[in-house]
Motif scaffolding. Sequence first.
Motif, PDB file in Angstrom:
ATOM      1  N   TRP A 213       0.818  -1.220   0.000  1.00  0.00           N
ATOM      2  CA  TRP A 213       0.000   0.000   0.000  1.00  0.00           C
ATOM      3  C   TRP A 213       0.848   1.265   0.000  1.00  0.00           C
ATOM      4  O   TRP A 213       0.510   2.245  -0.675  1.00  0.00           O
ATOM      5  N   TYR A 216       2.172   2.032  -3.362  1.00  0.00           N
ATOM      6  CA  TYR A 216       1.148   2.683  -4.179  1.00  0.00           C
ATOM      7  C   TYR A 216       1.105   4.187  -3.913  1.00  0.00           C
ATOM      8  O   TYR A 216       1.093   5.005  -4.840  1.00  0.00           O
ATOM      9  N   LEU A 235       4.783   1.457  -8.440  1.00  0.00           N
ATOM     10  CA  LEU A 235       3.420   0.962  -8.680  1.00  0.00           C
ATOM     11  C   LEU A 235       3.444  -0.518  -9.071  1.00  0.00           C
ATOM     12  O   LEU A 235       2.561  -1.289  -8.660  1.00  0.00           O
ATOM     13  N   SER A 238       3.864  -2.476  -6.067  1.00  0.00           N
ATOM     14  CA  SER A 238       2.621  -2.508  -5.292  1.00  0.00           C
ATOM     15  C   SER A 238       1.664  -3.587  -5.790  1.00  0.00           C
ATOM     16  O   SER A 238       1.119  -4.357  -4.992  1.00  0.00           O
ATOM     17  N   ASN A 245      -5.802  -3.937  -5.847  1.00  0.00           N
ATOM     18  CA  ASN A 245      -5.962  -2.488  -5.683  1.00  0.00           C
ATOM     19  C   ASN A 245      -6.150  -1.852  -7.058  1.00  0.00           C
ATOM     20  O   ASN A 245      -5.185  -1.573  -7.775  1.00  0.00           O
ATOM     21  N   CYS A 248      -4.302   1.384  -8.209  1.00  0.00           N
ATOM     22  CA  CYS A 248      -2.893   1.253  -8.596  1.00  0.00           C
ATOM     23  C   CYS A 248      -2.774   0.929 -10.080  1.00  0.00           C
ATOM     24  O   CYS A 248      -1.910   1.477 -10.779  1.00  0.00           O
ATOM     25  N   GLU A 251      -3.379   4.108 -12.042  1.00  0.00           N
ATOM     26  CA  GLU A 251      -2.201   4.978 -12.024  1.00  0.00           C
ATOM     27  C   GLU A 251      -1.157   4.489 -13.026  1.00  0.00           C
ATOM     28  O   GLU A 251      -0.523   5.282 -13.723  1.00  0.00           O
TER      29      GLU A 251
END
Length: 644
Positions: A213, A216, A235, A238, A245, A248, A251
Amino acid sequence: MPLSSHEVAQLRIALQDAVVKCSERCLYQSAKWAAELLNAVPEPADGEEEADDPEPGKHTSPIFAPNQDAGEAALEAKELSRYLLAKSLFDCKEYDRCAAVFLPDSLLSTVLDSRLEKPLATPKGKGKSRATDEPSLSAVPLPKLSQKSLFLALYAKFISGEKRKNEESEMVMGPQDLGTVVNKQLLTVGRFLAAWFEERTTDDDEVVGSQGWLEYLYGMVLAKEKNDEKALEFLIRSVHKYPMNWGCWLEMTSLISRVEDQSAGLANSLDQLLSIFPTSSFLLTCNALLAYHAKDLMTAEQHFSRLLSLHPHRLDSLDHYSNILYVLNLRPKLAFLAHLCSSVDKFRPESCVVIGNYYSLLSMHEKAVGYFRRALTLDRSCLSAWTLMGHEYVELKNTHAAIESYRRAVDVNRRDYRAWYGLGQTYEMLEMHTYSLWYYKKAAGLRPWDGKMWMAVGSCLQKMGRERDGIKALKRALLADAYYDVGSSFGSGGDLLGARGATGQMDPEILLQIATMYDQLGEEEEAKAYMELCVAQEDGGPAAAGNLSESVRIHNDSPGGSEGYHERDDNHAEGNAEGTGVTAATSKARMWLAKFAMRTADYTTANQLAAELCQDGVEVEEAKALVREVRSRLEASGMLASAG
């Protein structure tokens, strides 16, 4: 491949876990995504799940499942009261108070200031944890917090900075709105996370005990600071540690500079996922967007219509649906959609974009700009609002504002080919062709094998006096359209007419433009061949493919193009074998051929073409004059009787 009941049960548990963990960290959009997907998993028949369960009767909700890391679990238990307070404050949008529960400003400044003198190093090699290498005696130790509480505190700090950034920004497109206001908390959050990772990272680049987390969050901070390469690295770390997630993954997509072509593989993957989650609103939206980006607007409209009937209160991606309705000129449906969005939530950016599109369709461009600006006031990262507002400013002949809107769209997402294309068109309106060509090529690299982009590039090159390069670009436009129609893959080469043979039709406008450029170069035979090919598009069939495969060889030395002037381009119909019928382009080509026949004393052909022009209704007056001239020359040569 269908999942077994045990696999479905495991999937359900994983999604439940994702909803809880994202909610605990106030990642509401990711929690919503997981919850929607979770509720799209068909419920098991009575007794079916129990039969597969290795321990019948033992069901533990992920809400009560302890952290698998014993140390983290102990810290979370110790912090529970403070965590519940911080979570409540975040939910009430008191972000600074939320962050101060675990990381008061005095503690943050003390911790970070003590590390200013010794910059954080990132040596490579193997060995013990970096935390034990040359410890800084002057550095204040980081507070001992669980990763969940630390994430919540730092995320609250990040969101507080975003909120203050929006408050300090000037009115959208106002005289002082330069787009230069930054999130002032990025430095603090980034430095704290860098220290945290430095403390826990071993020499072989493993982060001891990390759950993914904080990677991220650090990735988001780095992305905001335009450090894309390092952001992508964190990322990726992550999603390796916690793949559920969704935020993520989003992103990561925003940082990928190049997108491969849509292929049948993507559609097949989507179909497989829909067999597992048959009512998923997210996957149904992806299906609609896949058709939309493939320029199959009728299918996309049907998908969105079905989605709206299943989930009438869901506003996600309805701005794209409004673009489709705009292009198809379905004003009653667009009016209904605007009314629906307004009744559900008139202050959602998607609602404002839908209403703006409706006013644009009514040619009320000032009102449309007002709604696009409202969307941007609510969310300055609303990409479609920036791009569409640029189009409205073009309609209002405000080129300066249009350019600024497109530039801001590109700042939000550098993969927005429509914004690059809009910049190209706006600079072309200003007759700044060098700039225009550069922006067209940027769009071309982002939207491979879309002929309209190459047609724009070719036209721009022609205006710059670069006919040879322009001809090459226009030939690529023809090949691009052929590949869209027959589904060929990017870069496989081959000759244009072989690819086009599947549909038997090419764009007569492009053919006419190529012929005209050959004529300007004095290459009449090539010009004549393309003029004939242009005229042949009226009927379609084998004649439309012609026999010019040798002269229309396409080189594989540049990327493809982009589709036309934003989503509102109505030339979306697929090619067919019926032909285009008489168009202005084919009439111009026929006139050129008639005049060419006159120059070469082929009066019979000239007479036939001129007679056809008289029936076209496009170049009638000039055609009648040509008929008279042909007849006078035929009379003079004694050929009139045979020509008649």
